[in-house]
Design a protein around this motif. Structure first.
Motif, PDB file in Angstrom:
ATOM      1  N   VAL A   1       0.906  -1.101   0.089  1.00 21.90           N
ATOM      2  CA  VAL A   1      -0.169   0.274  -0.500  1.00 21.90           C
ATOM      3  C   VAL A   1       0.876   1.411  -0.107  1.00 21.90           C
ATOM      4  N   VAL A   2       1.797   1.247   0.781  1.00 21.20           N
ATOM      5  CA  VAL A   2       2.680   2.435   0.933  1.00 21.20           C
ATOM      6  C   VAL A   2       3.721   2.835   0.069  1.00 21.20           C
ATOM      7  N   LEU A   3       3.671   1.741  -0.657  1.00 18.29           N
ATOM      8  CA  LEU A   3       5.181   1.522  -2.253  1.00 18.29           C
ATOM      9  C   LEU A   3       3.961   1.775  -3.187  1.00 18.29           C
TER      10      LEU A   3
ATOM     11  N   ARG B   1       2.178   3.914  -3.673  1.00 15.51           N
ATOM     12  CA  ARG B   1       1.548   5.524  -2.695  1.00 15.51           C
ATOM     13  C   ARG B   1       2.870   5.782  -4.039  1.00 15.51           C
ATOM     14  N   ALA B   2       4.163   5.359  -3.876  1.00 10.57           N
ATOM     15  CA  ALA B   2       5.467   6.062  -4.269  1.00 10.57           C
ATOM     16  C   ALA B   2       5.281   6.534  -6.011  1.00 10.57           C
ATOM     17  N   PHE B   3       5.210   4.310  -5.953  1.00  8.40           N
ATOM     18  CA  PHE B   3       5.852   4.203  -7.707  1.00  8.40           C
ATOM     19  C   PHE B   3       4.427   4.077  -8.390  1.00  8.40           C
TER      20      PHE B   3
ATOM     21  N   THR C   1       6.890  -2.160  -8.087  1.00  8.69           N
ATOM     22  CA  THR C   1       5.822  -1.489  -6.855  1.00  8.69           C
ATOM     23  C   THR C   1       6.462  -3.116  -6.365  1.00  8.69           C
TER      24      THR C   1
END
Lengths: 438, 309
Positions: free
Chosen positions: A297-299, A301-303, A309
């Motif tokens: 979930v966090v990654l 958002r970034a990638f 991801t």
């Protein structure tokens, strides 16, 4: 032995028996109580009501069969033929299935004496053996029929919509269109779509027969038409499987490469500094505790969605797991080999290379290869969340709730993929560290 | 003299010893041969290792490039954004830190559901795995001819990712904990069957024979002859599986099977403003996983230590 002793032994033995009995009855009782609690917590009594048997039936019949739609647009009288009713499965203009005949009156023969006739002026006749002739007239948004008020349960009629379900096929009549679904076994158009010249041509004829398409050689043309099949999307599926394996490979190997140096820092033997050791271990615990789900979930958002991801999510979680097991393996290294290497005057780096690494490599490799297989499965799941690989294709196919034959195809591919990776990791393990169990 | 050198070619220490003995016996010609063949072997070995390493590096680099290319956002652009989402969540959670305990209380039932799914599927999967493993182990199986059948069956169960069964069952049974439970239980049965049967293969068959001589049925032989021997290992593997299943049940929630994962997806869908809920779920999930990891690894250590004594 005095009587006092016997008495004491007897009480002791009885106590043991009591404990054993309590245990033997207590554990099943606790489990039974838990089952009862779950029975109500999961709301099992109402599960059967909630279960959608209609869905189950569609699912089981769609998996191994396909349907061909014959549709008349009642506004302009045009009739179209398409596999699964999809544009990419449509028959080319002028072509139609051989169970459809007639020019003014279009006769659709569903088999077993069930015949549908599309008459001019939006009239339709359905002739069902053993039931009689149903005549229907579509006008505007309404449908009028000669059906009696008392209907069998396979006919569902109102003045807006009439649905007839027979073992041979389904007929749906509304004001705007009249549809006939004819069911067939098998996965239609799996090799070639209808617009390909190779559709319906035998395998040997493609290989050895005359050139079918004047512009292309048979084999290359057939390969390209198969590869670009719009219905089954073989190209996309192959890419998706590649992405999933790529996620597992990059994630596992990347994690192993990062975890190895960190594991030296977490092992007591190699890191005398307590603080550094503790910090590394807490780091491992942390990345393992923050589950792959949260990392995904966090990654994402970034990638953004995609295979990278997923690979990074696997990488981060497994760095923790590998770090833990690697450092345990390093703790258990034998001193003798290091001493032996030291006695030849080896420098610290050489001591690690020749004294430590040969001892731990089999353990580490076995671990990494085992994870490569298990991560292929994880990558399928992570792909469904982050949007990449075969996991995404599977969720999409399930969510549209109609292409169950594609779902079955993907499921088979996933199982084959995981089993292949299982075999590959076992084979590599045998090659690299010797086979233990054949 | 040549054979030991050839077989121990990877270890330089041995070579010194061998060459010295060779020199002492005065076979000077042989020393040269040995050295030459040793160096040739080392060279070949290095070449192979180098090639393997090269292939590995090429695979890693090209794999990374392909993954990077097919990803929506690039690696290098995304790298500095990794901290953005967690820091946003943390900032908002910190702002509303007074609500955190009540939010944790609010999501506690969902957590209980996630744990229940994991526990139930572990119990069902362990029992099914136990039966499958006993039926698929040489020497113990009730029908020795069917061993390959049971083995392939558990292989297939193991190969199916949970999400596949869960999604199909959600379509039929509707959302909720039951599809996830069945899906995880099936996979657990396959995975445990393999590990269980590896343990059962090493079980001592004497108790089984003894029981058979008293006329015990197959079930009795297994329950009284095999299970007591393998129980510590089985419990240990089952606990390990339970840890894994907690994670799996949280993930399946995310695709619609209820529990904490489902709440997490909802909280995420709301976006900013509901980050405090996401934070509360993160805290719960993290705490649960760490708690059960620690508890089960402590208990597993006790089990395996007890066995060693």
């Amino acid at each position: 032995m005095s009587s006092v002793d016997i008495q004491a032994t007897k009480t002791h033995a009885e106590g043991l028996f009591r404990r054993k009995r309590l245990f033997a009855f207590g554990v099943p009782a606790v489990i039974l109580a838990y089952f009862t609690y779950i029975f109500f917590a999961f709301d099992l009594p109402s599960l059967l009501q909630r279960a959608n048997m209609e869905n189950a039936r569609t699912l089981t019949s769609d998996i191994w069969s396909h349907k061909v739609h014959v549709t008349r647009d009642n506004r302009n009288g045009e009739i179209s033929y398409a596999v699964e009713g999809e544009r990419k499965g449509a028959y080319p203009v002028g072509a139609r299935p051989d169970w459809v005949s007639g020019t003014d009156v279009i006769t659709v023969d569903l088999g077993a004496d069930t015949i549908v006739r599309f008459l001019p002026d939006n009239r339709t006749e359905v002739d069902i053996a053993g039931f009689g002739l149903i005549a229907a007239q579509a006008e505007g948004r309404k449908v009028s029929t000669n059906l009696p008020a008392d209907l069998p349960d396979w006919i569902n009629a109102s003045d807006r919509r009439v649905a007839i379900t027979t073992p041979e096929g389904r007929i749906t009549l509304t004001g705007s269109k009249t549809e006939v679904f004819n069911y067939f076994a098998g996965w239609e158009l799996f090799w070639f779509t209808l617009d390909s010249p190779y559709h319906g041509v035998g395998f040997s004829q493609v290989l050895f027969g005359d050139q079918i398409d004047p512009d292309r050689g048979n084999i290359s043309g057939a390969m390209s038409d198969f590869w670009n099949n719009k219905m089954w999307r073989h190209k996309d599926v192959a890419w998706a499987i590649g992405e999933t394996i790529l996620m597992a490979f990059l994630g596992t190997m990347g994690a192993a490469m990062i975890a190895l140096p960190l594991a030296f820092m977490a092992a007591k033997r190699f890191t005398p500094i307590v603080l550094l050791r503790a910090a590394t271990r807490r780091l491992f615990d942390f990345v393992r505790g923050v589950d792959a789900l949260i990392w995904t979930v966090v990654l994402a958002r970034a990638f953004g969605p995609g295979p990278l991801t997923g690979a990074l999510a696997i990488l981060i979680t497994d760095t923790g797991t590998f770090g833990k097991t690697f450092s345990e393996a390093l703790e258990n290294v034998e001193d003798k080999q290091i001493e032996g290497v030291t006695s030849t005057g080896a420098k610290p780096l050489q001591r690690y290379r020749f004294g430590v690494i040969p001892q731990v490599v089999p353990v580490l490799l076995a671990q990494v290869l085992y994870f490569l297989e298990s991560n292929t499965r994880s990558a399928t799941i992570i792909g469904a969340i982050t949007g990449g690989g075969i996991g995404l294709m599977l969720t999409q196919a399930i969510q549209t709730q109609k292409d169950w034959e594609e779902v079955a195809y993907y499921i088979i591919l996933i199982i084959v993929m995981v089993m292949l990776m299982d075999w590959l990791s076992g084979w590599l393990r045998g090659k690299l560290i010797g086979n233990k169990d054949g | 003299m040549t054979t030991p050198v050839a077989s121990d070619a990877g270890r330089p220490v041995f070579l010194c010893g061998e060459t010295m003995t060779a020199t002492n016996t005065g076979r000077a010609l042989n020393v040269g041969d040995i050295r030459e063949s040793y160096l040739a072997q080392v060279g070949r070995r290095r070449l192979y290792s180098g090639l393997a390493l090269l292939i590995f590096v090429v695979l890693m680099v090209s794999g990374f490039n392909v993954a990077d290319e097919r990803n929506a956002g690039g690696f290098w652009e995304g790298l500095h954004q990794i901290g953005d989402y967690p820091s946003e969540v943390l900032a908002e959670a910190w702002e509303k830190r007074a609500d955190l305990p009540s939010l944790i209380a609010k999501f506690f039932p969902a957590l209980v559901e996630t744990i229940n799914i994991a526990a139930m599927s572990t119990i069902i999967g362990a029992v099914a795995g136990l039966i499958l493993s006993l039926l698929g182990t040489r020497g113990l199986a009730k029908w020795p001819l069917l061993i390959p059948l049971f083995r392939r069956f558990s292989d297939i169960l193991r190969a199916i990712p949970e999400i596949v069964i869960a999604l199909v069952l959600i379509f039929v049974l509707g959302g909720g904990p039951v599809p996830a439970m069945i899906a995880i239980a099936l996979h657990t049965a396959g995975a445990l069957a393999k590990m269980f049967s590896e343990v059962a293969e090493n079980a001592d068959l004497k108790p089984v024979e003894g029981l058979a001589s008293t006329g015990a049925t197959w079930t009795q032989r297994m329950l009284l002859g095999v299970l007591p021997q393998v129980a510590p290992n089985y419990v240990s593997y089952t606990l390990l599986r339970f840890e894994i299943n907690i994670r799996a049940s949280a993930i399946l929630g995310f695709v619609g099977a209820g529990g904490l994962g489902y709440e997490l997806r909802n909280a995420m869908a709301w976006g900013p403003g509901r980050f405090d809920e996401a934070a509360a779920i993160f805290v719960l999930l993290f705490g649960t996983i760490v708690f059960f990891d620690q508890a089960s690894s402590r208990y597993r250590n006790r089990l395996t230590e007890g066995q060693a004594q």
